[in-house]
Design an enzyme around this catalytic site. Structure first.
Site, PDB file in Angstrom:
ATOM      1  N   GLY A  71     -11.824   6.219   2.018  1.00  0.00           N
ATOM      2  CA  GLY A  71     -13.252   6.056   1.770  1.00  0.00           C
ATOM      3  C   GLY A  71     -13.817   4.854   2.511  1.00  0.00           C
ATOM      4  CB  THR A  72     -12.481   1.430   3.029  1.00  0.00           C
ATOM      5  OG1 THR A  72     -12.278   1.243   1.633  1.00  0.00           O
ATOM      6  CG2 THR A  72     -12.937   0.132   3.667  1.00  0.00           C
ATOM      7  CG  ASN A 150     -16.946   1.470  -8.171  1.00  0.00           C
ATOM      8  OD1 ASN A 150     -18.072   1.443  -7.669  1.00  0.00           O
ATOM      9  ND2 ASN A 150     -16.178   0.407  -8.239  1.00  0.00           N
ATOM     10  CD  GLN A 178     -14.925   6.297  -8.354  1.00  0.00           C
ATOM     11  OE1 GLN A 178     -14.541   7.200  -9.108  1.00  0.00           O
ATOM     12  NE2 GLN A 178     -14.125   5.326  -7.957  1.00  0.00           N
ATOM     13  N   GLY A 199      -9.600  10.893  -0.735  1.00  0.00           N
ATOM     14  CA  GLY A 199      -8.650  11.839  -1.328  1.00  0.00           C
ATOM     15  C   GLY A 199      -8.072  11.391  -2.653  1.00  0.00           C
ATOM     16  CG  HIS A 200      -7.043   7.120  -3.601  1.00  0.00           C
ATOM     17  ND1 HIS A 200      -7.054   6.186  -4.603  1.00  0.00           N
ATOM     18  CD2 HIS A 200      -7.858   6.640  -2.631  1.00  0.00           C
ATOM     19  CE1 HIS A 200      -7.826   5.171  -4.251  1.00  0.00           C
ATOM     20  NE2 HIS A 200      -8.330   5.425  -3.061  1.00  0.00           N
ATOM     21  CB  THR A 236      -1.500  12.029  15.939  1.00  0.00           C
ATOM     22  OG1 THR A 236      -1.389  11.844  17.346  1.00  0.00           O
ATOM     23  CG2 THR A 236      -0.775  13.294  15.519  1.00  0.00           C
ATOM     24  CB  CYS A 324      -8.656 -13.017 -13.614  1.00  0.00           C
ATOM     25  SG  CYS A 324      -8.809 -13.843 -15.191  1.00  0.00           S
TER      26      CYS A 324
END
Ligand code: PLP
Length: 402
Positions: A71-72, A150, A178, A199-200, A236, A324
């Site tokens: 996505g990035t 997200n 998302q 994809g993930h 590729t 944090c």
């Protein structure tokens, strides 16, 4: 103890059907899809099929689909293409609640002479459409607005926003990482020029994404190299992952409608029960215009990190809305943009479900969360004092930034 995974906006489990579709392309069918021989050619055919499967999910044409690495990359490719296409335009419009894939890129571009407008959101995380409308100028090269957030799951009115950009002759990109597979998207019925997905987040593997580019939209490639993806993304092809993402798109198209009803029911039950059982808790974000799988709940006067650690003891996976990082207990930029009071933002937890969650899992989480919050609050001087959020916020570390 079984892991209960409620962190699906972070990443999802690869579907069994996806893995099965991918496996032969690691070992048996390893030919280069660009080769002249039929051994490679059969792989090339499967890649073309994956374009078709993805196009069918999005209401697009196969040649409008470009496979990328994530996505990035898709987000970067879209924005950089617009800036190359319109070199005289130096303005980008985006929102205050975008993912770092857009936000950090825009911050970087700001140091290179570009002007960035970050459109604000209201307390429910909804885009300020009036500010958006006014921000579009003849100097704007591209608008980039996320389809769904997200952290909160709040859905932006992308079709309306894209139509406004088109009226002004401005390219419109949406980060739909998302949204794809969770809400219906039909690109044949809107004015979106470019769309990113990953994809993930969709039960396909990590390291594969898509950039949709509408036919007729000028595109300047980010990755320059071979002729792959019609010269729009050299390198590729990641063959097994492309085939896997094609299968994931097919599954989403077949199952989305029914599964979303089930997932929404599970999410609503989790949310309503937790709100009823835990005093001083609230949902962050518009509860109507929202992804069916996401619930961002704040538990006042506790630390998100503390909640996550105790949830982890029961193998329950979720995320917190405060990072944090660098030792500061800053709430996320999304919750800050929404003006969520500090004592609330600090104790926010994102539960994000998937089609694999069950009623039994939700029952278990409903049972475990309230005593966890009670335990943490019993250790909190602020909770014991029982004073209001604003008073306490001044005593919290980092409160000034909230
Ligand atoms: N955009 C949004 C809204 C996301 O949630 C994410 C990942 O969390 C990304 C972009 C980045 O996607 P990837 O991890 O594939 O680079």
């Amino acid at each position: 103890m079984k892991t209960i995974y409620l962190d699906n906006n972070a990443t999802t489990q690869v579907a069994a059907e996806v893995m099965e579709a991918m496996l032969p392309y690691f070992h048996d069918y390893y030919g280069n899809p660009s080769s002249m021989h039929s051994f490679g050619g059969q792989v090339g055919r499967r890649i073309r099929e994956a374009h078709e499967q993805m196009a069918a999910l999005l209401g697009a044409s196969p040649d409008e689909i470009i496979f990328t690495s994530c996505g990035t990359e898709s987000d970067n490719a879209a924005i950089r293409s617009a800036l190359l296409t319109y070199p005289d335009r130096k303005h980008i419009v985006t929102s205050r609640v975008e993912h770092p894939a857009i936000r950090a890129l825009c911050a970087h571009l700001a140091t290179r002479g570009y002007r960035i407008t970050e459109v604000p959101v209201d307390a429910e995380g909804r885009l300020d459409m009036e500010v958006y409308r006014r921000s579009l100028t003849s100097d704007t090269a591209i608008v980039s607005l996320m389809w769904a957030n997200n952290e909160t799951g709040v859905i932006f009115p992308i079709e309306k926003a894209a139509a406004l950009a088109r009226e002004k002759g401005i390219l419109f990109h949406t980060d739909a990482v998302q949204a794809v597979g969770k809400v219906p998207i039909d690109l044949s019925r809107n004015s979106v020029n470019m769309l990113s997905l990953s994809g993930h987040k969709l039960h396909a593997p990590k390291g594969i994404g898509v950039l949709y580019v509408r036919r007729g939209t000028k595109f300047s490639p980010f990755m320059i190299g071979g002729h792959q993806e019609k010269g729009r993304r050299g390198g590729t092809e990641n063959t097994p992952s492309i085939i896997g993402l094609g299968m994931a798109a097919e599954l989403a198209r077949q199952k989305m409608e029914d599964e979303n009803v089930r997932v929404r029911r599970l999410r609503d039950r989790l949310e309503n029960e937790l709100l009823a059982r835990v005093p001083s808790s609230r949902v962050n974000g518009d509860r109507v215009q929202r992804l069916p799988n996401t619930s961002n709940i704040s538990f006042e006067f506790v630390e998100g990190e503390g909640i996550l650690l105790l949830l982890d003891e029961f193998k329950i996976c979720a995320s917190s809305g405060s990072a944090c990082t660098s030792g500061s207990l800053q709430p996320s930029h999304v919750l800050r943009a929404m003006g969520v009071p500090f004592t609330m933002a600090h104790g926010s937890i994102r539960f994000s479900l998937s089609i694999y969650n069950t009623d039994e899992e939700i029952d278990f989480v409903i049972e475990k969360v309230p005593p966890i919050i009670e335990t943490l609050r019993s250790m909190s001087p602020y909770w014991k004092q029982g004073v209001g959020g604003q008073t306490c916020a001044r005593n919290f570390p980092g409160a000034a930034e909230a």
